[in-house]
Design an enzyme around this catalytic site. Structure first.
Site, short mmCIF file in Angstrom:
data_model
loop_
_atom_site.label_atom_id
_atom_site.label_comp_id
_atom_site.label_asym_id
_atom_site.label_seq_id
_atom_site.Cartn_x
_atom_site.Cartn_y
_atom_site.Cartn_z
N LYS A 24 5.92 -9.28 3.60
CA LYS A 24 6.25 -7.73 3.58
C LYS A 24 5.97 -7.23 5.04
O LYS A 24 6.96 -6.43 5.63
CB LYS A 24 5.37 -7.00 2.73
CG LYS A 24 5.61 -5.70 3.01
CD LYS A 24 4.27 -4.93 2.10
CE LYS A 24 3.20 -4.53 3.02
NZ LYS A 24 2.48 -3.43 2.75
N ASN A 25 4.98 -7.59 5.74
CA ASN A 25 4.59 -7.29 7.09
C ASN A 25 5.83 -7.79 8.03
O ASN A 25 5.30 -7.13 9.22
CB ASN A 25 3.18 -7.82 7.38
CG ASN A 25 2.26 -7.05 6.37
OD1 ASN A 25 2.22 -6.00 6.20
ND2 ASN A 25 0.99 -7.42 6.30
N CYS A 119 -2.13 3.11 3.85
CA CYS A 119 -3.34 3.27 3.12
C CYS A 119 -4.41 4.09 3.72
O CYS A 119 -4.60 4.37 4.70
CB CYS A 119 -3.93 1.64 3.19
SG CYS A 119 -3.16 0.71 2.18
N ARG A 124 -6.71 4.25 12.04
CA ARG A 124 -5.64 3.23 12.59
C ARG A 124 -4.93 3.79 13.86
O ARG A 124 -3.68 4.06 13.32
CB ARG A 124 -4.93 2.27 11.50
CG ARG A 124 -5.85 1.72 10.62
CD ARG A 124 -5.18 0.59 9.89
NE ARG A 124 -4.43 1.18 8.67
CZ ARG A 124 -3.88 0.65 8.14
NH1 ARG A 124 -3.57 -0.55 8.13
NH2 ARG A 124 -3.07 1.31 6.93
N PRO A 125 -5.57 4.17 14.93
CA PRO A 125 -4.61 5.03 15.77
C PRO A 125 -3.64 4.38 16.43
O PRO A 125 -3.42 3.14 16.37
CB PRO A 125 -5.80 5.32 17.06
CG PRO A 125 -6.64 4.00 17.04
CD PRO A 125 -6.70 3.76 15.30
N VAL A 126 -2.46 5.21 17.01
CA VAL A 126 -1.20 4.83 17.75
C VAL A 126 -1.44 4.84 19.23
O VAL A 126 -0.27 4.95 19.81
CB VAL A 126 -0.08 5.37 16.95
CG1 VAL A 126 0.09 4.95 15.43
CG2 VAL A 126 -0.22 6.90 17.32
N ASP A 127 -2.49 5.00 19.75
CA ASP A 127 -2.81 5.38 21.14
C ASP A 127 -2.02 4.34 21.93
O ASP A 127 -1.34 4.45 23.07
CB ASP A 127 -4.08 5.66 21.48
CG ASP A 127 -4.99 4.44 21.21
OD1 ASP A 127 -4.86 3.93 20.37
OD2 ASP A 127 -5.49 3.99 22.31
N GLN A 128 -1.96 2.91 21.57
CA GLN A 128 -1.43 1.86 22.30
C GLN A 128 0.08 1.76 22.21
O GLN A 128 0.42 1.44 23.14
CB GLN A 128 -2.19 0.24 21.72
CG GLN A 128 -3.71 0.45 22.09
CD GLN A 128 -3.97 0.25 23.49
OE1 GLN A 128 -3.46 -0.50 24.17
NE2 GLN A 128 -4.86 1.34 23.71
N VAL A 330 -12.44 -5.96 12.40
CA VAL A 330 -10.77 -5.54 12.71
C VAL A 330 -10.62 -4.07 12.26
O VAL A 330 -10.12 -3.18 12.69
CB VAL A 330 -9.97 -6.55 12.05
CG1 VAL A 330 -8.55 -5.98 12.33
CG2 VAL A 330 -10.28 -7.72 12.83
#
Length: 426
Positions: A24-25, A119, A124-128, A330
């Site tokens: 799926k991933n 989830c 789970r940031p998206v800064d990167q 993680v």
């Protein structure tokens, strides 16, 4: 329609053969990556999961037309991008949808994408993702929960990720695949799903080097053509079934596996005393009659022990006498399964991202999954103990495990999901 709970009756050995679904991933970003081509593309090994249907709904909004051409084969065609926005109503359902930002930016030159969902455990940031696109020459503005991205010409340059990020690596690769620039990504993810996306894009004519290493170089191309591609097997589902075999002290044969993607899991189960035999794309996991030993586990980015298997490992170790320790730096907040395992008699003490597990015997209880992998931990736990465990929150399991009840029954599990009762006016 409200989904009915899973009814799991355990306390018996399982046995037989179970085929692992495709990843799926990997499937989700590969579906998104088809946005980069104006030609039809057929993908094989696409699991029919709620997350897949969610991403297809978003793709339809963007201009993609799709058709199922086999049980797990899907043809997608995006002649042109019809909308350059990915609205909150669609993106909020699933975190993986945020990588449409890079794909739309590459194909259309401008994109508007809302903050992602998924989830509900921890940040789970998206800064990167955003820092990478900016460093490569895109303008990205955040306003009111939306990201507005624009580029003039091709992306160029280099970026060093501050931490390993699968999604951030996906987004940067998709954004840079088209055009005339050259982009180098350092400290990029070497995850199997990233490698699969790169191999898919290269099969369509992309020029991307360094798959499976921390340095990825993307030479932009004018266009990508159509084609066919088969998604890799799902190492998280494979690991889940390996732990199910161990927890129920059973012997299971897994087919459609990539043993080379499972080294961290295999070595840890072997350390516990589980016998594992590999033969090509088959794996036999045998824990019958074995006194399993407690172990210590620390999650890491691939090729380390995956955080996506941490809850399942908790359920397994709750059945192993002695003291085990699991640390998940993680995703430190991935702990929703612990309280539910407590309801089943598990003894787990939590401090920060560390679980100290005193293994023993579990008992059946009503429980509720709050996320996908917590749900997996609960069906493993339920199959280890006598009596009926009723698992609510089935919608989360449907995000990651295709036809779960049917497949578990195929290896001897007593797993039922009653049909929902319909109201008179339904």
């Amino acid at each position: 329609m409200q989904l009915t709970p899973l009814h799991v009756t355990g306390g018996r050995q399982l046995g037989g053969e179970i085929a692992v679904q495709h990843s799926k991933n990997a499937a989700l970003p590969i579906i998104v990556a088809t946005l980069l081509s104006s030609e039809p593309i057929t993908l094989h090994g696409i699991p029919r999961l709620s997350d897949v249907y969610t991403i297809l709904e978003l793709m339809h909004h963007l201009g993609t037309r799709h058709a199922w051409v086999g049980p797990n084969s899907l043809t997608l065609h995006t002649p042109e991008i019809e909308n350059t926005d990915a609205p909150y109503a669609l993106v909020s359902k699933m975190r993986a949808s945020f990588i449409v930002l890079g794909a739309i930016l590459a194909r259309a030159g401008t994109a508007t994408v809302s903050m992602p969902g998924g989830c509900a455990w921890g940040p789970r940031p998206v800064d990167q993702h955003v820092k990478a696109l900016r460093a490569l020459g895109a303008e990205v503005i955040e306003d009111g929960g939306n990201f507005f991205a624009h580029r003039e010409g091709s992306l160029n340059g280099s970026f060093v990720f501050e931490l390993l990020t699968v999604g951030g690596t996906h987004n940067a690769i998709l954004a840079a695949a088209l055009g005339e620039g050259t982009v180098t990504l350092e400290n990029a993810s070497i995850d199997t799903d990233v490698v699969d996306v790169i191999e898919f894009l290269n099969a369509l004519g992309a020029r991307i080097e360094g798959a499976g290493t921390n340095t990825i170089t993307i030479h932009g191309v004018k266009e990508l053509h159509g084609g066919e591609y088969t998604v890799i097997p799902d190492r998280i589902e494979a690991g889940t079934f390996m732990m199910l075999a161990a927890a129920t002290r059973s012997r299971l044969t897994l087919t459609n596996v990539r043993p080379d993607h499972l080294r961290a899991v295999t070595s840890k189960l072997a350390e516990m005393g589980v016998d594992i035999q590999e033969d090509g794309n088959r794996m036999v996991v045998d824990a019958r009659g074995r006194d399993l030993k407690p172990v210590n586990v620390t999650t890491q980015s691939y090729p380390g022990f995956p955080t996506d298997l941490q809850p399942q490992m908790s359920a397994l170790l709750a059945t192993v006498p002695g003291t085990s320790v699991i640390q998940d730096p993680v995703y430190p907040d991935r702990l929703t399964h612990v309280a539910e395992l407590h309801r089943m008699g598990a003894t787990i003490t939590v401090s920060g991202y560390t679980q100290v597990i005193q293994g023993g015997t579990l008992h059946a209880a009503p429980v509720k999954a709050a996320d996908l992998r917590a749900g997996a931990a609960l069906f493993i736990a339920g199959l280890t103990c006598e009596g009926e465990t009723v698992i609510d929150g089935v919608q989360y399991l449907n995000r990651g495990y295709e036809r779960l009840a049917e497949r578990l029954r195929g290896i001897g599990g007593e797993v039922m999901q009653p049909e929902p009762m319909l109201a008179a006016d339904d």
